[in-house]
Scaffold this motif. Structure first.
Motif, PDB file in Angstrom:
ATOM      1  N   LEU A 207      -2.254   8.125  88.158  1.00 30.17           N
ATOM      2  CA  LEU A 207      -1.844   7.745  86.804  1.00 30.17           C
ATOM      3  C   LEU A 207      -0.459   8.289  86.487  1.00 30.17           C
ATOM      4  N   LYS A 208      -0.201   9.511  86.869  1.00 30.83           N
ATOM      5  CA  LYS A 208       1.127  10.099  86.658  1.00 30.83           C
ATOM      6  C   LYS A 208       2.178   9.340  87.480  1.00 30.83           C
ATOM      7  N   ALA A 209       1.857   9.004  88.714  1.00 27.73           N
ATOM      8  CA  ALA A 209       2.790   8.249  89.555  1.00 27.73           C
ATOM      9  C   ALA A 209       3.075   6.872  88.959  1.00 27.73           C
ATOM     10  N   TYR A 210       2.037   6.222  88.414  1.00 26.87           N
ATOM     11  CA  TYR A 210       2.232   4.917  87.774  1.00 26.87           C
ATOM     12  C   TYR A 210       3.192   5.040  86.589  1.00 26.87           C
ATOM     13  N   THR A 211       2.945   5.998  85.708  1.00 31.42           N
ATOM     14  CA  THR A 211       3.810   6.136  84.531  1.00 31.42           C
ATOM     15  C   THR A 211       5.224   6.545  84.931  1.00 31.42           C
TER      16      THR A 211
ATOM     17  N   ALA B 104      -2.642  14.498  79.652  1.00 34.46           N
ATOM     18  CA  ALA B 104      -3.918  14.211  80.321  1.00 34.46           C
ATOM     19  C   ALA B 104      -5.073  14.866  79.571  1.00 34.46           C
ATOM     20  N   PHE B 105      -6.193  14.154  79.488  1.00 32.76           N
ATOM     21  CA  PHE B 105      -7.389  14.662  78.824  1.00 32.76           C
ATOM     22  C   PHE B 105      -8.588  14.732  79.760  1.00 32.76           C
ATOM     23  N   ILE B 106      -8.642  13.855  80.740  1.00 25.35           N
ATOM     24  CA  ILE B 106      -9.726  13.863  81.728  1.00 25.35           C
ATOM     25  C   ILE B 106      -9.087  13.828  83.106  1.00 25.35           C
TER      26      ILE B 106
ATOM     27  N   PHE C 116      -7.965  10.154  82.354  1.00 28.36           N
ATOM     28  CA  PHE C 116      -7.638   9.563  81.064  1.00 28.36           C
ATOM     29  C   PHE C 116      -6.446  10.319  80.501  1.00 28.36           C
ATOM     30  N   ALA C 117      -5.455   9.560  80.015  1.00 22.88           N
ATOM     31  CA  ALA C 117      -4.258  10.187  79.452  1.00 22.88           C
ATOM     32  C   ALA C 117      -3.662   9.285  78.383  1.00 22.88           C
ATOM     33  N   GLU C 118      -2.812   9.892  77.575  1.00 20.74           N
ATOM     34  CA  GLU C 118      -1.987   9.156  76.628  1.00 20.74           C
ATOM     35  C   GLU C 118      -0.546   9.337  77.050  1.00 20.74           C
ATOM     36  N   TYR C 119       0.254   8.297  76.825  1.00 23.24           N
ATOM     37  CA  TYR C 119       1.680   8.338  77.149  1.00 23.24           C
ATOM     38  C   TYR C 119       2.387   7.368  76.222  1.00 23.24           C
ATOM     39  N   SER C 120       3.636   7.692  75.918  1.00 25.14           N
ATOM     40  CA  SER C 120       4.371   6.957  74.896  1.00 25.14           C
ATOM     41  C   SER C 120       5.574   6.234  75.471  1.00 25.14           C
ATOM     42  N   VAL C 121       6.071   5.316  74.663  1.00 21.62           N
ATOM     43  CA  VAL C 121       7.314   4.631  74.970  1.00 21.62           C
ATOM     44  C   VAL C 121       8.070   4.435  73.657  1.00 21.62           C
ATOM     45  N   GLU C 122       9.370   4.505  73.731  1.00 22.95           N
ATOM     46  CA  GLU C 122      10.237   4.198  72.599  1.00 22.95           C
ATOM     47  C   GLU C 122      11.499   3.576  73.184  1.00 22.95           C
TER      48      GLU C 122
ATOM     49  N   THR D  24       2.116   4.298  71.651  1.00 24.43           N
ATOM     50  CA  THR D  24       1.364   5.256  72.445  1.00 24.43           C
ATOM     51  C   THR D  24       0.256   4.497  73.149  1.00 24.43           C
ATOM     52  N   TYR D  25       0.251   4.600  74.449  1.00 22.27           N
ATOM     53  CA  TYR D  25      -0.771   3.969  75.271  1.00 22.27           C
ATOM     54  C   TYR D  25      -1.866   4.983  75.571  1.00 22.27           C
ATOM     55  N   ALA D  26      -3.096   4.528  75.679  1.00 22.63           N
ATOM     56  CA  ALA D  26      -4.214   5.332  76.154  1.00 22.63           C
ATOM     57  C   ALA D  26      -4.705   4.643  77.422  1.00 22.63           C
ATOM     58  N   GLY D  27      -4.648   5.353  78.530  1.00 15.85           N
ATOM     59  CA  GLY D  27      -5.009   4.748  79.804  1.00 15.85           C
ATOM     60  C   GLY D  27      -6.137   5.478  80.495  1.00 15.85           C
ATOM     61  N   VAL D  28      -7.111   4.706  80.955  1.00 11.87           N
ATOM     62  CA  VAL D  28      -8.179   5.250  81.793  1.00 11.87           C
ATOM     63  C   VAL D  28      -8.009   4.633  83.177  1.00 11.87           C
ATOM     64  N   LEU D  29      -8.062   5.488  84.185  1.00  9.12           N
ATOM     65  CA  LEU D  29      -7.833   5.037  85.554  1.00  9.12           C
ATOM     66  C   LEU D  29      -9.027   5.423  86.420  1.00  9.12           C
ATOM     67  N   ILE D  30      -9.432   4.471  87.243  1.00  9.91           N
ATOM     68  CA  ILE D  30     -10.467   4.716  88.254  1.00  9.91           C
ATOM     69  C   ILE D  30      -9.811   4.549  89.612  1.00  9.91           C
ATOM     70  N   ALA D  31      -9.939   5.575  90.429  1.00 10.17           N
ATOM     71  CA  ALA D  31      -9.337   5.570  91.762  1.00 10.17           C
ATOM     72  C   ALA D  31     -10.411   5.363  92.828  1.00 10.17           C
ATOM     73  N   GLU D  32      -9.974   4.750  93.910  1.00  7.29           N
ATOM     74  CA  GLU D  32     -10.864   4.546  95.052  1.00  7.29           C
ATOM     75  C   GLU D  32     -10.021   4.558  96.316  1.00  7.29           C
ATOM     76  N   ASN D  33     -10.346   5.436  97.235  1.00  4.88           N
ATOM     77  CA  ASN D  33      -9.628   5.544  98.511  1.00  4.88           C
ATOM     78  C   ASN D  33      -8.132   5.765  98.323  1.00  4.88           C
ATOM     79  N   GLY D  34      -7.759   6.590  97.339  1.00 10.45           N
ATOM     80  CA  GLY D  34      -6.360   6.939  97.137  1.00 10.45           C
ATOM     81  C   GLY D  34      -5.513   5.860  96.493  1.00 10.45           C
ATOM     82  N   LYS D  35      -6.135   4.830  95.947  1.00  8.72           N
ATOM     83  CA  LYS D  35      -5.430   3.735  95.276  1.00  8.72           C
ATOM     84  C   LYS D  35      -6.045   3.507  93.894  1.00  8.72           C
TER      85      LYS D  35
END
Length: 126
Positions: free
Chosen positions: A8-12, A67-69, A76-82, A95-106
């Motif tokens: 999730l951090k890498a995506y943002t 990050a919250f979870i 699960f994390a929140e991140y912003s854009v302006e 402000t985006y709220a994103g939940v990410l599910i990972a599988e096999n490192g992707k």
């Protein structure tokens, strides 16, 4: 292997590099924003979505990551854009709220929620 929070951090961090962000997704991985009816699949789908977004909002970048979870396969994390929307001259604040599910490192699933009223106001021409 990358954890869900690592992904999730890498995506943002890579949202301004659509190919790099897309490469974080599994071939059948999904990025969806249900509140605005966006659903793309796989690295190419994510790359295309971000490429289109950057054409409309060239300075788009995520910041203020909180990050919250954090488990190996869920985050699960929140991140912003302006950023300025050149077509309207308005600033897109979100402000985006994103939940990410990972599988096999992707990324198997990244579901993001956002304030649709704020998005509509920024992209609407007066």
């Amino acid at each position: 292997m990358k954890t869900a929070l690592d992904l999730l951090k890498a995506y943002t961090d890579n949202a301004r590099n659509p190919a790099a962000a897309g490469a974080l997704f599994a071939d059948d991985g999904v990025l969806e924003l249900p509140t605005i009816k966006v659903h793309v699949t796989g690295p190419a789908g994510v790359e295309g979505l971000l490429t289109g977004l950057l054409k409309r909002v060239p300075d788009f970048r995520f910041k203020e990551f909180r990050a919250f979870i954090d488990t190996p396969d869920k985050a699960f994390a929140e991140y912003s854009v302006e950023a300025l929307v050149p077509d309207t001259g308005k600033v897109y604040r979100q402000t985006y709220a994103g939940v990410l599910i990972a599988e096999n490192g992707k990324i198997k699933l990244l579901r993001e929620a956002l304030d649709t009223a704020a998005a509509a106001a920024a992209f609407k021409k007066d």
